[in-house]
Write a protein that holds these residues in place. Structure first.
Motif, PDB file in Angstrom:
ATOM      1  N   MET A   1      30.335   4.196  22.395  1.00 27.22           N
ATOM      2  CA  MET A   1      28.965   3.696  22.265  1.00 27.22           C
ATOM      3  C   MET A   1      28.556   3.610  20.798  1.00 27.22           C
TER       4      MET A   1
ATOM      5  N   GLU B   1      26.385  -3.600  28.918  1.00 28.38           N
ATOM      6  CA  GLU B   1      25.129  -4.061  28.332  1.00 28.38           C
ATOM      7  C   GLU B   1      25.284  -4.341  26.840  1.00 28.38           C
ATOM      8  N   TYR B   2      26.058  -3.509  26.165  1.00 28.50           N
ATOM      9  CA  TYR B   2      26.310  -3.756  24.735  1.00 28.50           C
ATOM     10  C   TYR B   2      27.124  -5.036  24.536  1.00 28.50           C
TER      11      TYR B   2
ATOM     12  N   LEU C   1      17.956   3.455  27.375  1.00 27.93           N
ATOM     13  CA  LEU C   1      18.923   4.106  26.495  1.00 27.93           C
ATOM     14  C   LEU C   1      19.394   3.166  25.401  1.00 27.93           C
ATOM     15  N   VAL C   2      19.825   1.957  25.770  1.00 19.68           N
ATOM     16  CA  VAL C   2      20.320   1.005  24.783  1.00 19.68           C
ATOM     17  C   VAL C   2      19.218   0.634  23.799  1.00 19.68           C
TER      18      VAL C   2
ATOM     19  N   ASN D   1      28.515   0.930  32.584  1.00 12.42           N
ATOM     20  CA  ASN D   1      27.377   0.028  32.660  1.00 12.42           C
ATOM     21  C   ASN D   1      26.749  -0.182  31.279  1.00 12.42           C
ATOM     22  N   TYR D   2      26.650   0.884  30.494  1.00 15.83           N
ATOM     23  CA  TYR D   2      26.055   0.767  29.152  1.00 15.83           C
ATOM     24  C   TYR D   2      26.945  -0.048  28.218  1.00 15.83           C
ATOM     25  N   GLU D   3      28.252   0.103  28.338  1.00 15.51           N
ATOM     26  CA  GLU D   3      29.166  -0.695  27.515  1.00 15.51           C
ATOM     27  C   GLU D   3      29.066  -2.167  27.877  1.00 15.51           C
TER      28      GLU D   3
ATOM     29  N   SER E   1      23.827   8.229  19.381  1.00 16.58           N
ATOM     30  CA  SER E   1      24.931   8.018  20.307  1.00 16.58           C
ATOM     31  C   SER E   1      26.047   8.997  19.967  1.00 16.58           C
TER      32      SER E   1
ATOM     33  N   SER F   1      17.147  -1.481  29.891  1.00 17.74           N
ATOM     34  CA  SER F   1      17.816  -0.186  29.707  1.00 17.74           C
ATOM     35  C   SER F   1      17.138   0.580  28.578  1.00 17.74           C
TER      36      SER F   1
END
Length: 240
Positions: A169, A126-127, A153-154, A122-124, A164, A151
């Motif tokens: 990430m 978002e990036y 975190l991002v 999910n974070y990737e 990171s 997010s």
């Protein structure tokens, strides 16, 4: 005003098909959902008194003298104009998606949905949305950029608050920081999920199995992670 949970239904992570399409179509409007309650007589009376137009107002707008108008105009011109970027990502078992909304200082919005045709977290995702949005902002020659995402975190990683430790990430973060240096001014802020609904709907739509998409948005399939592509300057699908 409604007694139905429309906002929760339209922006639910489990939404699919026509619900996602409606969420995208309605996302261009500034819609606020509030519970519908009964209006008590005293509350109605207070409302009438508070919002009665006085002699200094016409059509609900205060009359501004030419001198005051020129002063406000001069103050506005001294303010810097910021483009606004909202982005989000969605990772599912079968597919992933990324969504972004880029808005110019006049309020015109560009909606972009990316289907990520490769395994991703999910974070990737978002990036991927953030990198595509930054690239698009460069293409339209935005100088000052305000980036908003739900997010923590991002946002914290981009702002340098969190490190990171994950290698993938870290690669995404280096790409993002490299592109951000090409803007005159920028800042990244965390916003509540309800203020990022359009980008969220676009990412949910891109990660779904829906084949037909609204013509008001740009849609593209990304076959390879951006960090594996040599040309990282232009956004996906745009030649540098």
């Amino acid at each position: 005003m409604t007694d139905q949970p429309l906002r929760n239904i339209l922006h639910s992570p489990k939404a699919s098909g026509w619900l996602i399409k409606w969420a995208i179509e309605l996302g261009e409007f500034d819609i606020k959902y509030k519970p519908r309650t009964a209006i008590k007589p005293q509350a109605l009376a207070d409302f009438v008194v508070e919002y009665t137009i006085n002699d200094q107002e016409v059509g609900g707008q205060e009359i501004v003298t030419p001198e005051e108008g020129e002063k406000e105009k001069d103050e506005e011109t001294t303010l810097k104009e910021y483009w606004v970027l909202h982005f989000d990502g969605a990772s599912k078992i079968k597919s992933s998606g990324a969504g972004l909304v880029l808005q110019n200082p006049d309020g015109f919005m560009i909606e972009y949905a990316l289907k990520l045709d490769f395994p991703t977290t999910n974070y990737e995702a978002e990036y991927e949305a953030l990198i595509a949005g930054l690239g698009l902002a460069r293409v339209v020659r935005a100088k000052n950029l305000k980036v908003s995402e739900d997010s923590r975190l991002v946002v914290a990683q981009v702002n340098g608050e969190f490190e990171s430790k994950d290698e993938t990430m870290a690669k995404y973060l280096r790409v993002v920081k490299g592109i951000l240096t090409q803007f005159d001014e920028w800042y990244v802020e965390h916003v509540p999920r309800e203020k990022n609904t359009t980008a969220d709907a676009l990412s949910q739509f891109a990660s779904s199995e829906v084949e037909n998409y609204p013509r008001s948005i740009y849609f593209q399939v990304l076959k390879t992670p951006t960090i594996h592509v040599i040309n990282l300057i232009a956004p996906v699908g745009v030649a540098s």
